[in-house]
Design an enzyme around this catalytic site. Structure first.
Site, PDB file in Angstrom:
ATOM      1  CG  ASP A  31      -2.090   0.925   1.152  1.00 44.08           C
ATOM      2  OD1 ASP A  31      -1.880   2.134   0.880  1.00 44.08           O
ATOM      3  OD2 ASP A  31      -3.219   0.460   1.359  1.00 44.08           O
ATOM      4  CG  LEU A  33       0.756   3.948   3.871  1.00 49.08           C
ATOM      5  CD1 LEU A  33       1.726   4.302   4.990  1.00 49.08           C
ATOM      6  CD2 LEU A  33      -0.407   3.125   4.427  1.00 49.08           C
ATOM      7  CG  ASN A  92      -4.804   4.924  -8.730  1.00 53.48           C
ATOM      8  OD1 ASN A  92      -3.639   4.869  -8.379  1.00 53.48           O
ATOM      9  ND2 ASN A  92      -5.785   4.399  -8.009  1.00 53.48           N
ATOM     10  CE1 TYR A 141     -14.442   2.948  -7.755  1.00 53.10           C
ATOM     11  CE2 TYR A 141     -16.839   3.047  -7.810  1.00 53.10           C
ATOM     12  CZ  TYR A 141     -15.673   2.468  -7.349  1.00 53.10           C
ATOM     13  OH  TYR A 141     -15.737   1.405  -6.488  1.00 53.10           O
ATOM     14  CG  ASP A 282     -25.025  10.385  -6.453  1.00 51.31           C
ATOM     15  OD1 ASP A 282     -23.992   9.692  -6.398  1.00 51.31           O
ATOM     16  OD2 ASP A 282     -25.351  11.203  -5.577  1.00 51.31           O
TER      17      ASP A 282
END
Length: 321
Positions: A31, A33, A92, A141, A282
């Site tokens: 990780d 962090l 990412n 996402y 949403d």
């Protein structure tokens, strides 16, 4: 099992790490962090601070350990942020994952449990989403997660289980791990629990959706049940060597106002709310069909109760009050 966990300093990764260790498995966490928290890393786990796309460090780690399987949690997860910065999420969550998986392939590690999301379904309009339902990601996402799913399915190398999470909440029963946010959380139950400790008010994004009370509907799953789903999926994959995709939810939809009313009925820490404009990305309703995971790997949730989830979340916040 000898398990490598990416993002093990995060909420779900740390909860899963603790349960794996409780069951006698070996756990190594990688990780950087950036969003995780070092305080959540179990003391019995081996920890390496690194980006997953750091080819040299990851190669060395894989060469020095004989891992059976990867639990890949590492990702950015904020839908609203992805709408304003889509390149950040695709780089990412997708590009960096591809780099990481290429190193795994070069080191003959091909078993993976992938942390995906129910957001790949888009708006289910009150219907339960099945694994074979049409996929309509409505945010970068969700798209980044779907692209990884597709990469795994077309790789012709990896054996994998894709777990599509619905809304995860609650904390480890021993309060060793739960949601810690460096920034205000976007998760409803976390926000409610945080704000209640401060006699605060939460924003409800929109009250004109086609639900009974006008607020959005979600399926909530306790993090401990989700962790067990990972572990049982890993055992299934290592034994059967068959790739698959499973929903992780309870098949019960609750509106935002229902969650708030249930919370206020349980706690002396009452939560207030106000309506604000809808958020980009949403969707109205996302509810799981969880029959497949129960049938195939015999997953049986133990905390299938909104009240248990809310109590667990509240106890976690009390720990830090």
């Amino acid at each position: 099992m000898n398990v490598l966990i990416t993002g093990g300093a995060g909420y779900i990764g740390s909860c899963t790490s603790n349960i794996l260790l409780d069951q006698g498995h070996d756990v190594t966490i990688i990780d950087n962090l950036s969003t995780g928290n070092a305080s959540l890393i179990p003391k019995k786990a081996k920890f390496y601070k690194s980006n997953i796309q750091d080819i040299k460090k990851v190669s060395k780690l894989l060469k020095n350990n004989n891992f059976d399987i990867i639990f890949h949690f590492a990702a950015f997860i904020k839908v609203e942020e992805s709408m304003t910065n889509p390149k950040k999420y695709l780089k990412n969550n997708y590009e960096n994952t591809k780099k990481f998986l290429s190193v795994c392939k070069n080191n003959n590690l091909n078993n993976i449990i992938f942390s995906s999301t129910a957001a790949v379904y888009g708006n289910t309009n009150g219907l339960r989403a099945k694994e074979g339902s049409k996929l309509k990601p409505e945010s970068p996402y969700a798209l980044s997660k779907l692209k990884v799913e597709n990469y795994l399915k077309t790789s012709n190398y990896f054996k994998f289980i894709v777990l599509r999470y619905f809304n995860v909440a609650g904390a480890d029963n021993k309060l060793r791990a739960g949601q810690l946010s460096k920034k205000p959380s976007t998760h409803l139950i976390k926000r409610i629990s945080e704000k209640s400790m401060k006699n605060g008010t939460i924003d409800i994004y929109g009250n004109n959706y086609p639900s009974k009370d006008g607020t959005t509907i979600r399926d909530y799953i306790h993090v401990t049940d989700l962790a067990e789903a990972h572990i049982q999926s890993a055992k299934y994959l290592l034994k059967k060597r068959k790739s698959n995709t499973f929903n992780c939810g309870y098949g019960k939809g609750y509106s935002i106002l229902e969650v708030i009313k249930n919370f206020n009925s349980l706690s002396k820490y009452k939560i207030k709310y106000r309506y604000v404009n809808r958020r980009a990305g949403d969707v109205f309703s996302v509810v799981a069909s969880a029959s497949k995971i129960k049938k195939v790997i015999k997953w049986r949730p133990k905390y299938d109760s909104l009240k248990q989830i809310l109590n667990s979340s509240l106890e976690w916040e009390k720990k830090f009050k």
